[in-house]
Motif scaffolding. Structure first.
Motif, PDB file in Angstrom:
ATOM      1  N   ASP A 106      24.042 -10.334  37.402  1.00 39.37           N
ATOM      2  CA  ASP A 106      24.695  -9.596  36.326  1.00 39.37           C
ATOM      3  C   ASP A 106      25.395 -10.574  35.394  1.00 39.37           C
ATOM      4  N   ASP A 107      25.575 -10.154  34.133  1.00 37.27           N
ATOM      5  CA  ASP A 107      26.228 -11.034  33.163  1.00 37.27           C
ATOM      6  C   ASP A 107      27.122 -10.219  32.232  1.00 37.27           C
ATOM      7  N   LEU A 108      28.409 -10.535  32.249  1.00 38.60           N
ATOM      8  CA  LEU A 108      29.384  -9.842  31.413  1.00 38.60           C
ATOM      9  C   LEU A 108      29.278 -10.242  29.950  1.00 38.60           C
ATOM     10  N   ASN A 109      28.683 -11.385  29.677  1.00 43.02           N
ATOM     11  CA  ASN A 109      28.621 -11.897  28.311  1.00 43.02           C
ATOM     12  C   ASN A 109      27.445 -11.348  27.510  1.00 43.02           C
ATOM     13  N   LEU A 110      26.623 -10.530  28.156  1.00 40.62           N
ATOM     14  CA  LEU A 110      25.498  -9.901  27.469  1.00 40.62           C
ATOM     15  C   LEU A 110      25.737  -8.392  27.406  1.00 40.62           C
ATOM     16  N   GLY A 145      31.579 -18.461  35.478  1.00 42.88           N
ATOM     17  CA  GLY A 145      32.613 -17.755  36.216  1.00 42.88           C
ATOM     18  C   GLY A 145      32.083 -16.786  37.255  1.00 42.88           C
ATOM     19  N   HIS A 146      30.757 -16.753  37.438  1.00 41.33           N
ATOM     20  CA  HIS A 146      30.141 -15.852  38.414  1.00 41.33           C
ATOM     21  C   HIS A 146      30.152 -16.525  39.791  1.00 41.33           C
ATOM     22  N   ASN A 147      30.782 -15.867  40.761  1.00 42.73           N
ATOM     23  CA  ASN A 147      30.954 -16.489  42.075  1.00 42.73           C
ATOM     24  C   ASN A 147      29.640 -16.743  42.805  1.00 42.73           C
ATOM     25  N   ASN A 206      39.342  -3.431  29.949  1.00 44.37           N
ATOM     26  CA  ASN A 206      40.593  -3.998  29.469  1.00 44.37           C
ATOM     27  C   ASN A 206      40.895  -5.312  30.167  1.00 44.37           C
ATOM     28  N   LYS A 207      41.688  -6.133  29.525  1.00 42.05           N
ATOM     29  CA  LYS A 207      42.044  -7.432  30.076  1.00 42.05           C
ATOM     30  C   LYS A 207      42.637  -7.270  31.475  1.00 42.05           C
ATOM     31  N   GLY A 208      42.123  -8.047  32.407  1.00 41.57           N
ATOM     32  CA  GLY A 208      42.611  -7.994  33.780  1.00 41.57           C
ATOM     33  C   GLY A 208      41.835  -7.051  34.677  1.00 41.57           C
ATOM     34  N   ASN A 209      40.906  -6.284  34.078  1.00 40.60           N
ATOM     35  CA  ASN A 209      40.141  -5.298  34.870  1.00 40.60           C
ATOM     36  C   ASN A 209      38.689  -5.715  35.113  1.00 40.60           C
ATOM     37  N   GLN A 210      38.429  -7.001  34.997  1.00 44.14           N
ATOM     38  CA  GLN A 210      37.056  -7.489  35.138  1.00 44.14           C
ATOM     39  C   GLN A 210      36.469  -7.162  36.507  1.00 44.14           C
ATOM     40  N   VAL A 211      37.226  -7.387  37.558  1.00 49.55           N
ATOM     41  CA  VAL A 211      36.725  -7.151  38.919  1.00 49.55           C
ATOM     42  C   VAL A 211      36.395  -5.681  39.119  1.00 49.55           C
ATOM     43  N   ASP A 212      37.301  -4.807  38.695  1.00 49.22           N
ATOM     44  CA  ASP A 212      37.048  -3.366  38.829  1.00 49.22           C
ATOM     45  C   ASP A 212      35.811  -2.960  38.045  1.00 49.22           C
ATOM     46  N   TYR A 213      35.613  -3.599  36.906  1.00 46.36           N
ATOM     47  CA  TYR A 213      34.465  -3.250  36.063  1.00 46.36           C
ATOM     48  C   TYR A 213      33.143  -3.632  36.732  1.00 46.36           C
ATOM     49  N   VAL A 214      33.018  -4.866  37.197  1.00 52.96           N
ATOM     50  CA  VAL A 214      31.731  -5.291  37.778  1.00 52.96           C
ATOM     51  C   VAL A 214      31.464  -4.592  39.109  1.00 52.96           C
ATOM     52  N   LEU A 215      32.543  -4.172  39.787  1.00 55.14           N
ATOM     53  CA  LEU A 215      32.362  -3.452  41.049  1.00 55.14           C
ATOM     54  C   LEU A 215      32.339  -1.938  40.838  1.00 55.14           C
TER      55      LEU A 215
END
Length: 209
Positions: A113-117, A132-134, A160-169
């Protein structure tokens, strides 16, 4: 004369081995095992391989460090892997099956997955940072190189800022679910192209589509 014949057979055996290696591919879909992670954005690698399995009529079986399946595509042998090591140790499973199946690094494709696309965008690259992808970070550490093929599937960045983990999961939204079948088909077309036509031709054909 006998020495020459032995060398001839040895060279032929080596050539056959190298040819077999060129014809074998490892496709690794990244994700996390368990019901809690099923159908989440971070598990798109699993989802794409499951769609490929439906199309090609193969099934995954539990094996060491992951679920494994094989199929043939235009004379090529393809090993598909869904690591069971969880995302942060993806490199361990990849390296084990790469060595066990004697597959060259050029013939490995990692799906992530890629957040930048934007959602559904697909892009194949032959090298690059982990972004930044583990999962990619661990693969890079294990392989000790950034030069490996990775297929990036855009999941967007609508958080929103700080919610990246919740978003990808998190789960796909309704609009994304509706668009998913077409995007999955395009993704598996890319995989087949990588296997048959190579990375460069596949980039020209699929990137940005």
């Amino acid at each position: 004369m006998l020495t020459f014949i032995r060398k001839l057979f040895s060279d032929k055996k080596q050539l056959l081995t190298e040819t077999d290696t060129m014809k074998k591919f490892l496709i690794v879909g990244l994700g996390n095992i368990g019901a809690d992670y099923e159908n989440t954005r971070h598990n798109i690698g699993f989802k794409i391989l499951d769609f490929l399995a439906e199309q090609e009529g193969f099934t995954f079986e539990n094996a060491k460090l992951g679920a494994l399946a094989t199929f043939k595509h235009k004379g090529k042998s393809v090993v598909c892997l869904k690591p069971s090591t969880y995302m942060n140790l993806s490199g361990k499973a990849l390296k084990y099956w790469m060595n066990k199946e004697n597959i060259s690094l050029d013939n490995i494709l990692v799906i992530t997955d890629d957040l930048n696309l934007p959602f559904g965008a697909i892009r194949l690259k032959g090298k690059g940072s982990d972004g930044g992808h583990n999962g990619l970070k661990d693969i890079q550490n294990v392989l000790q190189t950034t030069k490996y093929n990775r297929f990036r599937f855009g999941v967007g960045s609508n958080f929103n800022k700080g919610n990246q983990v919740d978003y990808v999961l998190g789960k796909w939204d309704n609009d994304q679910e509706k668009a998913m079948p077409e995007r999955l088909k395009k993704s598996t077309d890319l995989i087949r192209s990588f296997i048959f036509a190579g990375a460069k031709n596949t980039m020209n054909e699929f990137n940005g589509k």
